[in-house]
Every structure is written in structure tokens, then in C-alpha cells.
Design an enzyme around this catalytic site. Structure first.
Site, PDB file in Angstrom:
ATOM      1  N   GLY A  10       3.539 -13.646  47.467  1.00 51.52           N
ATOM      2  CA  GLY A  10       4.065 -14.875  47.633  1.00 51.52           C
ATOM      3  C   GLY A  10       5.398 -15.012  46.556  1.00 51.52           C
ATOM      4  N   ASN A 104     -14.510 -18.080  43.597  1.00 50.79           N
ATOM      5  CA  ASN A 104     -14.483 -16.645  43.467  1.00 50.79           C
ATOM      6  C   ASN A 104     -13.545 -16.140  42.449  1.00 50.79           C
ATOM      7  OD1 ASN A 104     -16.213 -16.272  45.756  1.00 50.79           O
ATOM      8  ND2 ASN A 104     -14.633 -16.244  47.276  1.00 50.79           N
ATOM      9  N   TYR A 150      -4.310 -29.981  51.107  1.00 51.05           N
ATOM     10  CA  TYR A 150      -3.877 -29.422  49.929  1.00 51.05           C
ATOM     11  C   TYR A 150      -4.284 -29.968  48.648  1.00 51.05           C
ATOM     12  CZ  TYR A 150      -0.078 -27.093  47.330  1.00 51.05           C
ATOM     13  OH  TYR A 150       0.473 -26.446  46.402  1.00 51.05           O
TER      14      TYR A 150
END
Ligand code: NAD
Ligand code: UDP
Length: 319
Positions: A10, A104, A150
Site C-alpha cells: 500500500g 493475528n 473502519y
């Protein structure tokens, strides 16, 4: 150090990879390309200290050999409902990246006794009732608003990060990033700077949503990366705002981009598709960053835009 960076393909992740490599570290980039671009990492293909794992962080993360640090940046980040990359068009993936992805990534940090840095956001302040926003402000978020996928995922991610710090003793950091722009933003990103610059380069009117009097504070990417790097090196476990405190209306931003590109087409006002959900004012209070990290932004909006416009010129040619 051997460092895992999620969201490496990104905009911000790829700049972070560059910075950590330049500082002499080994970097493992991870991304599933949902909003990223492999081109952002193409220049690292021959770098011996860089490797890449294509993986969705919402699933268990396996990294061969020990890592010393994890920086978790994987998440869609654009709120624009007109962009295919906008998180309102990727609502479940966004919640999974913020919730399961953070779980994670923290798991990797815990298993490796590694440092962890979370990319949080000014969006956790929601529609702020305090101005400018200090880290001590709890925010004003509608749990079921369209941006909540978000905002709430990032709020959960912050809580989870603090739980791993307090309960498991993981060495965590949280950066609350305010609007940042620069080279390597995706052409289809939909955030205001890429939209305006591309429209200006095509000599089209710039699409201002609503009355354009809403404000944002824009930080150039190099300044942001410096702030994040300093936070990473610090001992600060509580959230730190990193952003540029200089506030501009969207009309001012549009006019500045038209001036710098010589675009005569002016502005066009479009209905505000995010009615009730588009924060009217946003500006970081960076006192903590100044005091703890001795950091403040150095690049002016004009200078930052002048460094960003040529990137879009090139990227549009190859699109
Ligand atoms: P970006 O869309 O350019 O980069 C995000 C990257 O994460 C992409 O490469 C995408 O493919 C990857 N990704 C998303 N979900 C994934 C998943 N499940 N598994 C693996 N990879 C995944 O956006 P950006 O502007 O670089 O944002 C990076 C981070 O910074 C995000 O966490 C975002 O919330 C945060 N942030 C950015 C800004 C800003 O102004 N740029 C502001 C606040 C917070
Ligand atoms: N905006 C705009 N025209 C565009 C894209 C965005 O006027 O083509 C406005 C948007 O309504 C918001 C501001 O620019 O008020 C910043 O939007 P962006 O999507 O960059 O991110 P946000 O700060 O809302 O997370």
C-alpha cells in the site's frame, strides 16, 4: 532487526519498507493486494534484505524464522463510496483486517517476543466534538454509521493492542495517523488528494463534496514516516497522534492544486454522499508527538503537493 510489515504494497506500507531497509533492517512485506499495488514494491525486487509474502492477514499468519518487530498497516483506508477501494465497498474485509488481522499480527508479536506497532487513525475520533483532537479525547462514533466498519475496527484494534500490552506484556505502540498524502497513492484510491490532482492534470473541474468548508489537515508522507519511525524507537505505549496541524478547507485545497497545476477549470460542487458521516473538522493536537518524539512536520502543503503531482503525472501515463 527482522521486521514484518503488513499492508506493505500500500501507500504507507511501501514507504515504511523503504525506510526500515534504509536503516539497515531486514523487511518481510505482507499483503493480499486488495487495495495495494505490486508496483509500489517493484523497486525492492532485487534487494537481498527484502522478501514478500502474499497473504490475507485475516487468516493465521505464519512467518518463517524469528521476527523482532511487527508493524500492522494492512487495511483498506479510503472512505470514498465512489471508489472500488473505498472501505464502505469492502465493509467485511475492512472489519476483518482491523479485528482478525490485528489479532493475528499481535499473535505473531507475542509468539516472537517482538515489538508491535499498530496503524490506527484519526477516524477513531469519529465526528469530533472537540477541536483540535488530543489523544485523551474518546471520540464520537456512530456504531452503525457507514464509516463504522473502519472506525470501530480501528477502535477494537487499539483496545486489543492495549490488552496485549497490559495482559501479555507485548511491547506495543499505537500511532493515530491523520490525513496523509504523497507518491504511491493508488489512482483509484478515491481520497481527496489523488482525486483532485488527477482531475487537475486532466484539466477538469475538481469535485468538491458538499460546500467544501469541511477541513482536514494534510501531512506529507515523508513527515509521517519520520514520526512513525521515532515512535517505533520510543518507549511510548499509549496512542500518539501523527499528522500536520495546519488546517485547510477542501475549497482551499482544491484552489491550491489548481494553482500548482495551472488548471483553469475551477471547482464543481457535488452532493455530499456521506451526509452526516463526513467529519466537518479534523485537526491533530500534536503536543505529545512534539514532547515525546521531538517530532513535527516540516513539509508545507505547497511543497508536498509539488512532490506528489509528478508522481500522478507518471502513473496516469502508465495507466
Ligand atoms: P492503502 O490502501 O494504500 O494500503 C493498505 C494496504 O493493506 C494495501 O496494500 C492492501 O492491499 C493491504 N491490505 C488490506 N487488507 C489486507 C488483508 N486482509 N491482508 C493483507 N493485506 C491487506 O492505504 P494506506 O493509506 O497506505 O493505509 C495504510 C494503513 O494506514 C491503514 O491501516 C490505514 O488505516 C492507516 N491510515 C492511513 C491514513 C492515510 O491518510 N493514508 C490515515 C489514517 C490511517
Ligand atoms: N472530498 C471532496 N472531493 C473528492 C474526495 C473527497 O471534496 O473528490 C472531501 C470529502 O468529502 C472529505 C475530504 O475531502 O470532506 C477528505 O476526504 P478523504 O476521502 O480524503 O478522507 P477523510 O478525511 O474523509 O477520511
Amino acid at each position: 532487526m527482522r521486521i514484518l510489515i503488513t499492508g506493505a504494497a500500500g501507500f504507507l506500507g511501501s514507504h515504511l519498507c523503504d525506510r526500515f531497509l534504509r536503516e539497515g533492517h531486514e523487511v518481510i512485506g505482507m499483503d493480499n493486494f486488495i487495495t495495494g499495488n505490486p508496483q509500489n514494491l517493484a523497486h525492492l525486487a532485487a534487494d537481498q534484505n527484502f522478501s514478500f509474502i502474499r497473504h490475507d492477514v485475516s487468516n493465521f499468519i505464519f512467518v518463517p524464522k524469528k521476527v523482532d518487530a511487527v508493524l500492522h498497516f494492512a487495511s483498506p483506508a479510503s472512505p470514498n463510496p465512489l471508489s472500488p477501494y473505498g472501505y464502505t465497498n469492502l465493509p467485511i474485509q475492512t472489519m476483518k483486517a482491523g479485528a482478525l488481522g490485528t489479532l493475528n499480527a499481535l499473535g505473531v508479536a507475542k509468539a516472537n517476543n517482538a515489538r508491535f506497532l499498530l496503524a490506527s487513525t484519526s477516524e477513531i475520533y469519529g465526528m469530533p466534538l472537540e477541536h483540535p483532537q488530543k489523544e485523551s479525547y474518546f471520540g464520537n462514533v456512530d456504531t452503525i454509521g457507514i464509516r463504522s466498519v473502519y472506525d470501530e475496527a480501528k477502535r477494537f484494534a487499539e483496545s486489543l493492542t492495549m490488552a496485549y500490552y497490559r495482559f501479555h506484556g507485548v511491547d506495543t505502540r499505537i500511532v493515530r495517523i491523520f490525513n496523509t498524502y504523497g507518491p504511491r497513492m493508488h489512482l483509484d484510491d478515491g481520497r481527496v488528494v489523488p482525486n483532485f490532482i488527477q482531475q487537475a492534470l486532466r484539466k477538469e473541474p475538481l469535485t468538491v463534496y458538499g460546500d467544501g468548508q469541511q477541513t482536514r489537515s494534510f501531512c506529507y508522507v515523508d513527515d509521517l514516516i519520520e514520526g512513525i519511525y521515532r515512535l517505533f524507537l520510543s518507549d511510548e505505549h499509549y496512542p500518539v497522534n501523527i499528522g500536520n496541524p495546519v488546517e485547510n478547507t477542501m475549497v482551499e485545497l482544491a484552489e491550491e492544486i489548481n494553482r500548482l497545476t495551472g488548471n483553469p477549470a475551477g471547482l464543481i460542487y457535488k452532493p455530499d454522499l456521506r451526509v452526516g458521516d463526513d467529519p466537518q473538522r479534523r485537526q491533530p493536537d500534536i503536543t505529545r508527538a512534539r514532547e515525546i518524539l521531538h517530532w513535527e512536520p516540516k513539509v508545507s502543503l505547497e511543497e508536498g503537493l509539488m512532490r506528489t503531482i509528478p508522481y500522478f503525472e507518471q502513473a496516469m501515463k502508465h495507466d
